[in-house]
Write a protein that holds these residues in place. Structure first.
Motif, PDB file in Angstrom:
ATOM      1  N   MET A  70       8.788   2.473   3.197  1.00 10.48           N
ATOM      2  CA  MET A  70       7.743   3.322   2.640  1.00 10.48           C
ATOM      3  C   MET A  70       8.044   3.562   1.180  1.00 10.48           C
ATOM      4  O   MET A  70       9.165   3.937   0.830  1.00 10.48           O
ATOM      5  N   VAL A 106       7.461   3.644  12.173  1.00 12.59           N
ATOM      6  CA  VAL A 106       5.997   3.522  12.324  1.00 12.59           C
ATOM      7  C   VAL A 106       5.703   3.077  13.747  1.00 12.59           C
ATOM      8  O   VAL A 106       6.549   2.502  14.421  1.00 12.59           O
ATOM      9  N   SER A 158       1.597   5.508  10.593  1.00 11.94           N
ATOM     10  CA  SER A 158       2.892   6.182  10.340  1.00 11.94           C
ATOM     11  C   SER A 158       3.133   7.203  11.450  1.00 11.94           C
ATOM     12  O   SER A 158       2.199   7.715  12.072  1.00 11.94           O
TER      13      SER A 158
END
Lengths: 420, 225
Positions: free
Chosen positions: A94, A103, A124
């Motif tokens: 990220m 995720v 997410s």
């Protein structure tokens, strides 16, 4: 441990246990719910992507996520015939966190225009370690809050609730049967406490009654014994004056007289004790104790000399006390006489007057005496023929009557201390 | 000398009566206050022994009555109660002495003699036995006019024994009289003996015609030689 703290302790332990179980269950249920809703979202997105692909086939070649949330790879039938919708957790870099973060990923396949494609949709996800940490702290605060709350509640509510109980407890602690005062109980609406008070009242009354009866009995018995004792003694004295008695008979008579006199002394001592108990010595005067002690010692000089005992008085401090003179004399007479009687031959009996204290010390063959027993009635160290065993009990009763402290200590010698 | 004994306990009464008759007193008795009042109204007594704890009556009333009638007989209160209040009130009401029961006959005797002496104070404050003469007021003893040097205890012993002349004096009675009531619980009265020994020696040295005789185990007696 006090009753209040005791309940708090149990509450704290039970709470800790209950909260732990609750936290675990709560955590898993929440997590389950989160996954459920994430997965629902993913499935919805899957349908949206497939529908979009039908309208806009260009996205069929979007093979990396980049700015999107899905990838589509063309594939062959043989590779996907086994593939069903599969949800799994994975890590993805990220940008905002500059780290790999978990995720949720849905992997599925679809067919369009006779070709097969593999579709991956991500969303997410909850950071589990953060969730656990947050949960842990909130539970901890909850726990602390609860314990503090219980403590306060206990201290306030329970204390108020148990107040009648503690009040009875304090009164019982201060209760002294010799003072002949009953106990006034507080009114309470709690049934158990009413019962408790009632029963204690009944028990106390019984004790007080029997204590009084016993005291009365001793007094009456001693009193009634005086006259026959007097008659017998006097008759024997008259008999002893008869000239015709042989020395042998005189000796017999002497022994009878001696024992009768001993009985008289015992009787008088008991009578004195019950009189002190019954507060029959009312008259009080401001007595010079120091001078009184000198007088008593003077009375015993001949007796001490006979045993070759020296009596030394140290300290000239003036002690004055508002006290019944007869009782003061009896108190110190008993202590001083005791010291002389029990002192080893050829020793010194030391009386020291320091500050508000009077120590009477003597050396004796007996070791340390039993402090618990020493002042009780009829306690005798050795069976001395003429001892009533009441001397120290009387001294103690007098001391208590006037709130003096009469104590015993042993430091290679017997020390009796009267503190004013 | 006339003595009235007011006492409800028959045996006690007989004991006192016998003792006092030995001293050649004229002894009258009463077992209740009514008969006592009758006797007091008729005769005058030198001494009244009054038991103030007769059942159902208060002996102190008799004292008040005596005082009211202006009778100044010497009164000794005898009581099994040994109560300080009674003692104080009795003495306040004009009693001369207070004797708690049980008492030794020697003590009773000495107290009565003291009352007689007080009442007849004008004349005789001397006791003469053979060649021993005691000046009670000045507490001096003489033999053939020569002073016998005695310490306080020795004088008290001699005086007590002369009050009970020819009678056996119990050593407890002697110890209590001379050394005080509180001496009574001491282990033995052997310590009296050293004082008696000194007294004997002094009497003998001055060729007194009396001596202190020990009666084994019981006490002492002053006898003429």
């Amino acid at each position: 441990m006090k009753l209040l703290n005791y309940t708090t302790k149990y509450f704290a332990a039970i709470l800790l246990f209950a909260l732990l179980i609750f936290t675990v269950i709560f955590y898993f249920q929440m997590l389950d719910e989160i996954y459920d809703s994430l997965d629902d979202g993913l499935e919805n997105q899957k349908i949206l992507v497939i529908n979009k692909a039908k309208k806009d086939p260009s996205i069929l070649h979007k093979t990396s996520f980049e700015d999107g949330y899905y990838t589509i790879h063309p594939t062959s039938y043989s590779q996907i015939k086994e593939v069903k919708d599969s949800y799994r957790d994975t890590l993805m870099y990220m940008l905002n966190e500059k780290d790999y973060e978990p995720v949720r990923l849905l992997e599925t396949a679809f067919r369009q225009d006779g070709k097969y494609y593999k579709l991956k949709v991500i969303t997410s996800m909850v950071e589990e370690d953060d969730l656990i940490e947050d949960l842990f702290y909130s539970i901890l605060w909850l726990y602390i809050g609860l314990v503090v709350g219980i403590l306060l509640l206990n201290n306030w509510v329970l204390r108020r609730l148990w107040q009648p109980f503690y009040s009875v407890l304090t009164k019982l602690k201060n209760f002294n049967i010799e003072k002949e005062q009953g106990i006034d109980f507080e009114n309470t609406n709690i049934e158990e406490f009413q019962l408790l008070n009632h029963q204690i009242k009944k028990l106390l009354q019984k004790s007080i009654d029997s204590y009084k009866a016993q005291k009365q009995f001793i007094e009456n018995a001693s009193h009634e014994l005086q006259t026959p004792l007097a008659i017998s003694l006097n008759k024997l004295e008259l008999l002893a004056e008869k000239e015709e008695l042989s020395p042998k008979n005189i000796e017999l008579l002497a022994s009878v007289l001696e024992n009768l006199e001993r009985m008289t002394r015992l009787n008088q001592a008991l009578l004195l004790l019950s009189k002190i108990d019954n507060k029959q010595f009312v008259e009080e005067e401001n007595l010079n104790i120091t001078e009184t002690i000198h007088q008593i010692v003077n009375d015993f000089l001949d007796f001490a000399k006979h045993r070759n005992i020296e009596i030394s008085i140290v300290g000239k401090n003036l002690i004055q006390k508002h006290i019944n003179k007869d009782l003061a004399i009896i108190l110190f007479t008993n202590l001083i006489k005791n010291a002389i009687v029990h002192a080893t031959l050829n020793s010194i009996v030391k009386i020291s007057i320091e500050g508000e204290k009077i120590n009477i010390e003597n050396i004796a063959e007996t070791g340390k005496l039993d402090e618990q027993q020493l002042f009780s009635r009829f306690y005798k160290v050795n069976t001395r023929k003429n001892s009533t065993g009441l001397g120290l009990a009387i001294a103690k009763a007098i001391a208590e009557k006037y709130d003096l402290k009469l104590t015993y200590a042993y430091q290679n010698k017997h020390i009796f201390t009267v503190s004013f | 000398m006339k003595v009235l004994i007011i006492e409800d306990e028959e045996e006690m009464l007989q004991n006192m009566k016998q003792t006092l008759e030995k001293e050649c007193y004229l002894v009258e008795t009463a077992t209740d206050y009514d008969s006592a009042f009758l006797k007091i109204g008729v005769y005058e007594y030198d001494c009244i022994l009054l038991d103030i704890s007769l059942p159902g009556q208060n002996g102190l009333e008799i004292l008040k009555e005596l005082k009211k009638r202006g009778i100044s007989d010497g009164v000794i209160i005898v009581s099994a109660k040994n109560s300080l209040d009674d003692k104080l009130e009795g003495l306040h009401l004009g009693a001369d002495d207070y004797l708690p029961k049980p008492f030794h006959m020697a003590e009773l005797n000495a107290r009565i003699k003291a009352i007689f002496r007080r009442r007849n104070l004008k004349g005789n404050t001397f006791i003469q036995i053979e060649n021993l003469k005691i000046d009670i007021e000045n507490r001096i003893a003489f033999i053939e006019g020569e002073e016998l040097l005695l310490n306080r205890k020795e004088f008290d012993i001699l005086f007590y024994l002369t009050s009970n002349r020819n009678r056996l004096v119990n050593k407890t009675a002697l110890a209590e009289h001379v050394w005080g009531d509180h001496i009574d619980q001491t282990d033995s009265f052997d310590f009296i003996y050293s004082q008696i020994k000194n007294l004997r020696k002094k009497l003998k040295d001055h060729q007194a015609q009396v001596e202190v005789k020990a009666i084994y185990g019981i006490g002492y007696k002053l006898v003429s030689l």
